[in-house]
Design a protein around this motif. Structure first.
Motif, PDB file in Angstrom:
ATOM      1  N   PHE A   1       3.647   4.997   2.390  1.00 12.30           N
ATOM      2  CA  PHE A   1       3.109   5.947   1.402  1.00 12.30           C
ATOM      3  C   PHE A   1       2.345   7.060   2.104  1.00 12.30           C
ATOM      4  N   TRP A   2       1.442   6.695   3.034  1.00 11.74           N
ATOM      5  CA  TRP A   2       0.585   7.710   3.679  1.00 11.74           C
ATOM      6  C   TRP A   2       1.380   8.563   4.661  1.00 11.74           C
ATOM      7  N   ASP A   3       2.384   7.974   5.322  1.00 13.96           N
ATOM      8  CA  ASP A   3       3.231   8.770   6.233  1.00 13.96           C
ATOM      9  C   ASP A   3       3.914   9.894   5.455  1.00 13.96           C
TER      10      ASP A   3
ATOM     11  N   ARG B   1       3.071  11.109   2.540  1.00 11.14           N
ATOM     12  CA  ARG B   1       2.056  11.987   1.962  1.00 11.14           C
ATOM     13  C   ARG B   1       1.589  13.035   2.996  1.00 11.14           C
ATOM     14  N   TYR B   2       1.277  12.563   4.228  1.00 11.38           N
ATOM     15  CA  TYR B   2       0.759  13.518   5.215  1.00 11.38           C
ATOM     16  C   TYR B   2       1.854  14.386   5.830  1.00 11.38           C
ATOM     17  N   GLU B   3       3.080  13.915   5.783  1.00 10.25           N
ATOM     18  CA  GLU B   3       4.192  14.776   6.215  1.00 10.25           C
ATOM     19  C   GLU B   3       4.241  15.976   5.267  1.00 10.25           C
TER      20      GLU B   3
ATOM     21  N   VAL C   1      -8.899  16.384  -0.676  1.00 13.88           N
ATOM     22  CA  VAL C   1     -10.160  15.798  -0.223  1.00 13.88           C
ATOM     23  C   VAL C   1     -10.449  14.687  -1.224  1.00 13.88           C
ATOM     24  N   TRP C   2     -10.331  13.439  -0.782  1.00 14.79           N
ATOM     25  CA  TRP C   2     -10.409  12.309  -1.718  1.00 14.79           C
ATOM     26  C   TRP C   2     -11.798  12.173  -2.309  1.00 14.79           C
ATOM     27  N   PHE C   3     -11.823  11.939  -3.594  1.00 11.83           N
ATOM     28  CA  PHE C   3     -13.045  11.806  -4.403  1.00 11.83           C
ATOM     29  C   PHE C   3     -13.778  13.145  -4.548  1.00 11.83           C
TER      30      PHE C   3
ATOM     31  N   LEU D   1     -13.313   6.740   9.725  1.00 12.21           N
ATOM     32  CA  LEU D   1     -12.160   5.833   9.704  1.00 12.21           C
ATOM     33  C   LEU D   1     -11.203   6.243   8.585  1.00 12.21           C
ATOM     34  N   GLY D   2      -9.956   6.545   8.929  1.00 12.31           N
ATOM     35  CA  GLY D   2      -8.982   7.019   7.924  1.00 12.31           C
ATOM     36  C   GLY D   2      -9.353   8.437   7.533  1.00 12.31           C
ATOM     37  N   CYS D   3      -9.316   9.328   8.534  1.00 13.52           N
ATOM     38  CA  CYS D   3      -9.913  10.669   8.363  1.00 13.52           C
ATOM     39  C   CYS D   3      -9.073  11.614   7.510  1.00 13.52           C
TER      40      CYS D   3
ATOM     41  N   VAL E   1     -10.186   8.961  13.126  1.00 11.96           N
ATOM     42  CA  VAL E   1      -8.957   8.202  13.406  1.00 11.96           C
ATOM     43  C   VAL E   1      -8.210   7.957  12.102  1.00 11.96           C
ATOM     44  N   ASP E   2      -6.914   7.890  12.221  1.00 15.81           N
ATOM     45  CA  ASP E   2      -6.065   7.580  11.069  1.00 15.81           C
ATOM     46  C   ASP E   2      -4.805   6.920  11.612  1.00 15.81           C
ATOM     47  N   TYR E   3      -4.227   5.984  10.840  1.00 10.03           N
ATOM     48  CA  TYR E   3      -3.017   5.346  11.373  1.00 10.03           C
ATOM     49  C   TYR E   3      -1.773   6.206  11.198  1.00 10.03           C
ATOM     50  N   CYS E   4      -1.849   7.286  10.438  1.00  7.72           N
ATOM     51  CA  CYS E   4      -0.707   8.203  10.305  1.00  7.72           C
ATOM     52  C   CYS E   4      -0.813   9.315  11.342  1.00  7.72           C
TER      53      CYS E   4
ATOM     54  N   GLN F   1      -4.738   8.735  16.699  1.00  5.45           N
ATOM     55  CA  GLN F   1      -4.017   7.780  15.865  1.00  5.45           C
ATOM     56  C   GLN F   1      -4.538   6.380  16.166  1.00  5.45           C
ATOM     57  N   LEU F   2      -4.970   5.680  15.117  1.00  6.81           N
ATOM     58  CA  LEU F   2      -5.460   4.314  15.313  1.00  6.81           C
ATOM     59  C   LEU F   2      -5.342   3.528  14.015  1.00  6.81           C
ATOM     60  N   ASP F   3      -4.828   2.327  14.134  1.00  5.32           N
ATOM     61  CA  ASP F   3      -4.768   1.424  12.971  1.00  5.32           C
ATOM     62  C   ASP F   3      -6.024   0.555  13.012  1.00  5.32           C
ATOM     63  N   ILE F   4      -6.819   0.622  11.968  1.00  6.66           N
ATOM     64  CA  ILE F   4      -8.078  -0.135  11.909  1.00  6.66           C
ATOM     65  C   ILE F   4      -7.821  -1.636  12.081  1.00  6.66           C
ATOM     66  N   THR F   5      -6.664  -2.088  11.624  1.00  3.50           N
ATOM     67  CA  THR F   5      -6.393  -3.534  11.685  1.00  3.50           C
ATOM     68  C   THR F   5      -5.811  -3.961  13.039  1.00  3.50           C
TER      69      THR F   5
ATOM     70  N   ASP G   1     -16.386   5.875   5.933  1.00  3.55           N
ATOM     71  CA  ASP G   1     -15.129   5.510   5.273  1.00  3.55           C
ATOM     72  C   ASP G   1     -15.184   6.077   3.866  1.00  3.55           C
ATOM     73  N   LYS G   2     -14.317   7.035   3.593  1.00  2.00           N
ATOM     74  CA  LYS G   2     -14.234   7.568   2.224  1.00  2.00           C
ATOM     75  C   LYS G   2     -12.805   7.322   1.729  1.00  2.00           C
ATOM     76  N   GLY G   3     -12.656   6.303   0.921  1.00  2.00           N
ATOM     77  CA  GLY G   3     -11.348   6.023   0.330  1.00  2.00           C
ATOM     78  C   GLY G   3     -10.413   5.206   1.187  1.00  2.00           C
ATOM     79  N   THR G   4     -10.795   4.937   2.436  1.00  2.00           N
ATOM     80  CA  THR G   4      -9.868   4.231   3.330  1.00  2.00           C
ATOM     81  C   THR G   4      -9.800   2.740   2.989  1.00  2.00           C
ATOM     82  N   TRP G   5     -10.975   2.098   2.852  1.00  2.00           N
ATOM     83  CA  TRP G   5     -10.932   0.685   2.462  1.00  2.00           C
ATOM     84  C   TRP G   5     -10.316   0.549   1.067  1.00  2.00           C
TER      85      TRP G   5
ATOM     86  N   ALA H   1      -7.860   2.216  -0.105  1.00  2.00           N
ATOM     87  CA  ALA H   1      -6.402   2.195   0.080  1.00  2.00           C
ATOM     88  C   ALA H   1      -5.965   0.906   0.767  1.00  2.00           C
ATOM     89  N   MET H   2      -6.679   0.532   1.835  1.00  2.64           N
ATOM     90  CA  MET H   2      -6.283  -0.655   2.609  1.00  2.64           C
ATOM     91  C   MET H   2      -6.335  -1.933   1.779  1.00  2.64           C
ATOM     92  N   SER H   3      -7.257  -1.953   0.826  1.00  2.00           N
ATOM     93  CA  SER H   3      -7.466  -3.194   0.067  1.00  2.00           C
ATOM     94  C   SER H   3      -6.392  -3.425  -0.995  1.00  2.00           C
TER      95      SER H   3
HETATM   96  C1  LIG Z   1      -7.519   7.769   0.230  1.00  2.82           C
HETATM   97  S1  LIG Z   1      -7.106   8.432   1.795  1.00  2.82           S
HETATM   98  C2  LIG Z   1      -8.701   9.073   2.299  1.00  2.82           C
HETATM   99  C3  LIG Z   1      -8.598  10.136   3.365  1.00  2.82           C
HETATM  100  C4  LIG Z   1      -9.961  10.756   3.775  1.00  2.82           C
HETATM  101  N1  LIG Z   1     -10.890   9.732   4.219  1.00  2.82           N
HETATM  102  C5  LIG Z   1     -10.590  11.545   2.641  1.00  2.82           C
HETATM  103  O1  LIG Z   1     -11.631  11.121   2.120  1.00  2.82           O
HETATM  104  O2  LIG Z   1     -10.044  12.599   2.255  1.00  2.82           O
HETATM  105  C6  LIG Z   1      -6.950   6.954   2.782  1.00  2.82           C
HETATM  106  C7  LIG Z   1      -6.721   7.205   4.261  1.00  2.82           C
HETATM  107  O3  LIG Z   1      -6.764   5.973   4.972  1.00  2.82           O
HETATM  108  C8  LIG Z   1      -5.753   5.973   5.949  1.00  2.82           C
HETATM  109  N2  LIG Z   1      -5.498   4.554   6.295  1.00  2.82           N
HETATM  110  C9  LIG Z   1      -5.073   3.576   5.454  1.00  2.82           C
HETATM  111  N3  LIG Z   1      -4.966   2.408   6.114  1.00  2.82           N
HETATM  112  C10 LIG Z   1      -5.362   2.638   7.391  1.00  2.82           C
HETATM  113  C11 LIG Z   1      -5.465   1.824   8.559  1.00  2.82           C
HETATM  114  N4  LIG Z   1      -5.120   0.535   8.555  1.00  2.82           N
HETATM  115  N5  LIG Z   1      -5.917   2.377   9.703  1.00  2.82           N
HETATM  116  C12 LIG Z   1      -6.252   3.709   9.729  1.00  2.82           C
HETATM  117  N6  LIG Z   1      -6.141   4.536   8.666  1.00  2.82           N
HETATM  118  C13 LIG Z   1      -5.706   4.013   7.508  1.00  2.82           C
HETATM  119  C14 LIG Z   1      -4.611   6.704   5.275  1.00  2.82           C
HETATM  120  O4  LIG Z   1      -3.641   7.173   6.191  1.00  2.82           O
HETATM  121  C15 LIG Z   1      -5.375   7.824   4.567  1.00  2.82           C
HETATM  122  O5  LIG Z   1      -5.576   8.937   5.410  1.00  2.82           O
END
Ligand SMILES: C[S@@+](CC[C@H](N)C(=O)[O-])C[C@H]1O[C@@H](n2cnc3c(N)ncnc32)[C@H](O)[C@@H]1O
Length: 228
Positions: free
Chosen positions: A18-20, A22-24, A39-41, A67-69, A89-92, A122-126, A142-146, A148-150
């Protein structure tokens, strides 16, 4: 008292695919139209983060990690307020490319201000790389990243990995600031207020909406501090 189980239905937002995609699309939009993307939220959540750091007198040289920038917007805002050691950092990879492109464009537009570079990678938090785990940060955002991850069947494993990352890269006394639209303050305290992370406070709202006679805020911000 028994811990309440947090139930979250999995969704496409919990997948990298989904995020790949989206960011493409967002990177293409930026290259073709100069549109920086979402800009999320909203800007109000971003402003609350910046205000909290300024009001709490965070050192302008503090090492800050987002995290998840996404498009790097919050880090660019912090740079405009004088914060100088900024990493996102972001995994995409496309999100990293977009962050680099928006940051460079802002530097070029404001050449006379000599804006500092922001490090994006580029970094995957997990599944963080070992060399990244040797870095240390005073503030982690972390704004919106957890959120999404959750949204995944893997939520518990992801949370475990996330907490391990925080444990490794946060400095003693460092802050973890998380913004969510899915979880209440209590739910965030339950998930992240573990091991050496202690809940400090809720980030005050600057913007609220009124509905049916009740006041609400669009996102909840919680601050944790690393203590030994
Ligand atoms: C809702 S968006 C928020 C983006 C940004 N923080 C903002 O507030 O505009 C969630 C972000 O988390 C990133 N993301 C999701 N899972 C991730 C992971 N395991 N490691 C790193 N980034 C991740 C996504 O690629 C996406 O950029």
């Amino acid at each position: 008292m028994a811990e309440e189980k947090i139930e979250i239905a999995p969704s496409a937002l919990g997948t990298k695919d989904f995020w790949d995609k989206r960011y493409e699309m967002e990177l293409t939009n930026f290259e073709e139209h100069g549109d920086e993307g979402e800009v999320w939220f909203g800007i109000s959540a971003e402003n609350r983060i910046v205000k909290y750091l300024i009001d709490s007198k965070t050192n302008k040289n503090a090492a800050i990690l987002d995290l998840g920038c996404g498009n790097g917007s919050v880090l660019r805002k912090l740079r405009s307020k004088g914060f100088s050691q900024l990493t996102g950092v972001d995994y995409c990879q496309k999100a990293v490319d977009l962050s680099n492109a928006t940051s460079r464009a802002e530097q070029e537009e404001n050449e006379e201000e000599q804006l500092v570079d922001i490090r994006f990678e580029q970094l995957d938090i997990t599944a963080p790389r070992n060399e990244f785990l040797s870095s240390k940060f005073d503030v982690i955002l972390d704004k919106g990243t957890w959120d999404a991850m959750s949204l995944s069947e893997e939520r518990e494993n992801r949370l475990k990995a996330y907490l391990e990352l925080l444990e490794q890269v946060m400095t003693e006394g460092g802050l973890f600031i998380i913004f969510s639209c899915n979880f209440t303050f209590e739910e965030m305290s339950e998930q992240f207020g573990r091991s050496s992370l202690k809940i400090l406070c809720e980030v005050p709202a600057t913007h609220s909406f009124s509905f049916g006679g009740k006041q609400g805020v669009t996102s909840t911000g919680a601050v944790f501090q690393k203590t030994s």
